[in-house]
Enzyme design. Structure first.
Site, PDB file in Angstrom:
ATOM      1  N   SER A 127       0.841  -1.205   0.000  1.00  0.00           N
ATOM      2  CA  SER A 127       0.000   0.000   0.000  1.00  0.00           C
ATOM      3  C   SER A 127       0.871   1.247   0.000  1.00  0.00           C
ATOM      4  CB  SER A 127      -0.863  -0.018   1.258  1.00  0.00           C
ATOM      5  OG  SER A 127      -1.442   1.237   1.490  1.00  0.00           O
ATOM      6  N   TYR A 152      -2.031  -1.460  11.027  1.00  0.00           N
ATOM      7  CA  TYR A 152      -2.271  -1.946   9.661  1.00  0.00           C
ATOM      8  C   TYR A 152      -1.102  -1.545   8.746  1.00  0.00           C
ATOM      9  CZ  TYR A 152      -3.772  -1.381   4.850  1.00  0.00           C
ATOM     10  OH  TYR A 152      -3.800  -1.388   3.484  1.00  0.00           O
ATOM     11  N   LYS A 156       2.037  -3.762   6.657  1.00  0.00           N
ATOM     12  CA  LYS A 156       2.434  -3.681   5.234  1.00  0.00           C
ATOM     13  C   LYS A 156       3.951  -3.500   5.135  1.00  0.00           C
ATOM     14  CE  LYS A 156      -1.538  -4.280   3.364  1.00  0.00           C
ATOM     15  NZ  LYS A 156      -1.815  -5.595   2.789  1.00  0.00           N
TER      16      LYS A 156
HETATM   17  N1  UFG Z   1     -13.098  10.673   3.326  1.00  0.00           N
HETATM   18  C1  UFG Z   1     -14.124  11.548   3.617  1.00  0.00           C
HETATM   19  N2  UFG Z   1     -15.279  11.018   4.092  1.00  0.00           N
HETATM   20  C2  UFG Z   1     -15.479   9.690   4.280  1.00  0.00           C
HETATM   21  C3  UFG Z   1     -14.410   8.802   3.966  1.00  0.00           C
HETATM   22  C4  UFG Z   1     -13.230   9.332   3.497  1.00  0.00           C
HETATM   23  O1  UFG Z   1     -13.987  12.768   3.452  1.00  0.00           O
HETATM   24  O2  UFG Z   1     -16.553   9.291   4.738  1.00  0.00           O
HETATM   25  C5  UFG Z   1     -11.825  11.220   2.793  1.00  0.00           C
HETATM   26  C6  UFG Z   1     -10.633  10.923   3.688  1.00  0.00           C
HETATM   27  O3  UFG Z   1     -10.514  11.894   4.675  1.00  0.00           O
HETATM   28  C7  UFG Z   1      -9.506  10.942   2.655  1.00  0.00           C
HETATM   29  C8  UFG Z   1     -10.161  10.441   1.371  1.00  0.00           C
HETATM   30  O4  UFG Z   1     -11.557  10.591   1.566  1.00  0.00           O
HETATM   31  O5  UFG Z   1      -9.082  12.244   2.456  1.00  0.00           O
HETATM   32  C9  UFG Z   1      -9.872   8.987   1.088  1.00  0.00           C
HETATM   33  O6  UFG Z   1     -10.198   8.228   2.241  1.00  0.00           O
HETATM   34  P1  UFG Z   1     -10.282   6.641   2.237  1.00  0.00           P
HETATM   35  O7  UFG Z   1     -10.655   6.217   3.625  1.00  0.00           O
HETATM   36  O8  UFG Z   1     -11.143   6.186   1.120  1.00  0.00           O
HETATM   37  O9  UFG Z   1      -8.808   6.209   1.880  1.00  0.00           O
HETATM   38  P2  UFG Z   1      -7.441   6.537   2.642  1.00  0.00           P
HETATM   39  O10 UFG Z   1      -6.626   7.310   1.680  1.00  0.00           O
HETATM   40  O11 UFG Z   1      -7.630   7.111   3.971  1.00  0.00           O
HETATM   41  O12 UFG Z   1      -6.944   5.079   2.924  1.00  0.00           O
HETATM   42  C10 UFG Z   1      -6.559   4.269   1.892  1.00  0.00           C
HETATM   43  C11 UFG Z   1      -6.829   2.803   2.213  1.00  0.00           C
HETATM   44  C12 UFG Z   1      -5.940   2.338   3.303  1.00  0.00           C
HETATM   45  C13 UFG Z   1      -4.516   2.710   3.040  1.00  0.00           C
HETATM   46  C14 UFG Z   1      -4.396   4.183   2.781  1.00  0.00           C
HETATM   47  C15 UFG Z   1      -3.020   4.600   2.410  1.00  0.00           C
HETATM   48  O13 UFG Z   1      -8.185   2.612   2.584  1.00  0.00           O
HETATM   49  O14 UFG Z   1      -6.057   0.937   3.380  1.00  0.00           O
HETATM   50  O15 UFG Z   1      -5.226   4.510   1.674  1.00  0.00           O
HETATM   51  O16 UFG Z   1      -2.916   5.979   2.392  1.00  0.00           O
HETATM   52  F1  UFG Z   1      -3.729   2.430   4.091  1.00  0.00           F
END
Ligand code: UFG
Length: 342
Positions: A127, A152, A156
């Site tokens: 990741s 988590y 990785k």
């Molecule tokens: N977000 C919102 N509202 C929500 C969910 C997410 O605004 O309800 C935003 C988050 O703050 C972030 C973006 O959308 O800015 C993406 O969020 P995600 O949760 O979809 O993804 P992340 O980038 O946080 O996480 C993903 C994977 C993880 C991994 C990570 C690495 O889900 O498994 O990328 O950066 F570790």
């Protein structure tokens, strides 16, 4: 001539199911192993319907050494793609031991059994979380790994290190770690896609569930970040494109084209998209209005990250191809299918 056979652990999951479809389309035999802890048998059915093949499915936990030994005795794998792992960042903070035990034990079982039975090729599902909050954008594979911010993320990094060290010690083994950016979307058939359990933690399933009326309102976590519109930036990669990167990695290993016996590739589009941009794009493409509000920042979120995918482009011959609009349309099609809205 016998077709090469690939073991896909976690093959009933979101990325695993799409990867299985692409492997079969590329002429590989596949065996799926999954304990269904965060996936459904319906995904295996979907894969079988898309491919028209009775792909073997073995329900087992990769942490179960005896069951894994039987699996490796039963099939003659040319390669393994290891997806099977727990993946919720927040849950890993609450239950670190469960994450360390599950993600590390399953991975070490796979690698040890590969060694014991002389199977040389493994692709590990890593990741972009290993880069933490990057100092420079876009991130290349040479960008430094930062200390993990969750158990988590730590698993990785640890699995990458375990693979690197094992490959260094055992000349018969080859490993490729694919560092995924943010996988989204669903198969164009509408038969497989993401199946979040409970309240979605990730952005796109939350968006589609809000559009379907399952959730009342999307909370956009923060609009005061130092980005052009104040919301966080990510590199959203279509899940079918991501699946194809695995096929390219397997081919590279089986054809003996690896430059090093342990290699790492960023799998992203090379384009950063903000949360608000993604929401607007989703509305436009699907012709609907999404109920959303600006909420406070989510703890642990990084501000921005996107990939430099040049190495994967050049070395794997892989490119992200599906336009974002199509991906967002596929995500909504899949949600409508799940919600019975068609
Ligand atoms: N977000 C919102 N509202 C929500 C969910 C997410 O605004 O309800 C935003 C988050 O703050 C972030 C973006 O959308 O800015 C993406 O969020 P995600 O949760 O979809 O993804 P992340 O980038 O946080 O996480 C993903 C994977 C993880 C991994 C990570 C690495 O889900 O498994 O990328 O950066 F570790």
């Amino acid at each position: 001539m016998k077709q090469p056979c690939v073991l896909v652990t976690g093959g009933a999951g979101y990325i695993g199911s799409h990867t299985t479809v692409e492997l079969v389309a590329a002429g590989f035999d596949v065996v799926i192993a999954d304990n269904l802890s965060n996936s459904e048998l319906s995904a295996v059915d979907g894969v079988r319907r898309i491919t028209g093949r009775e792909i073997p499915f073995v329900e087992l936990d990769c942490c179960d050494r005896a069951a894994m030994t039987r699996l490796f005795d039963q099939y003659d794998f040319d390669a393994v793609i290891h997806f099977a792992a727990s993946k919720a960042v927040g849950e890993s903070v609450r239950e670190p031991l469960r994450y360390y035990r599950n993600n590390l034990t399953s991975f070490m079982n796979v690698v040890e059994l590969m060694q014991a039975t002389g199977r040389p090729n493994i692709v590990f599902s890593s990741s972009c979380t290993v880069y933490g909050e990057p100092d420079e954008q876009p991130v290349t594979e040479r960008s430094p790994r930062k200390p993990a911010t969750s158990p988590y993320g730590n698993t990785k990094q640890m699995c990458e290190d375990i693979l690197l060290d094992t490959v260094a010690a055992d000349k018969s083994l080859r490993g490729i770690a694919l560092r995924y950016f943010n996988p989204i979307g669903a198969h164009p058939s509408g038969l497989i896609g993401e199946l979040p359990r409970g309240v979605p933690q990730n952005l796109v399933p939350y968006i589609t569930q809000t559009a379907a009326g399952i959730r009342e309102c999307l909370a956009v976590f923060g609009d005061d970040y130092p980005t052009p519109d104040g919301s966080c930036i990510r590199d959203y990669i279509d899940v079918v494109d991501l699946a194809r990167a695995h096929v390219a990695a397997i081919r590279r290993m089986i054809d003996g084209r690896c430059r090093e016996r342990y290699e790492v590739f960023n799998i992203g589009t090379g384009r950063g998209v903000s949360v608000l941009e993604l929401v607007r794009r989703f509305e436009l493409v699907n012709g609907l209005k999404l109920n959303y509000r600006i909420a406070g920042r989510r703890e642990g979120d990084i501000v921005a990250i996107w990939a430099d995918p040049t190495r994967a482009n050049e070395e794997l011959g892989w490119h992200a191809e599906r336009p974002l609009d199509e991906t967002l349309a596929s995500a909504w099609r899949w949600q409508r299918h799940l919600s019975g809205l068609d």
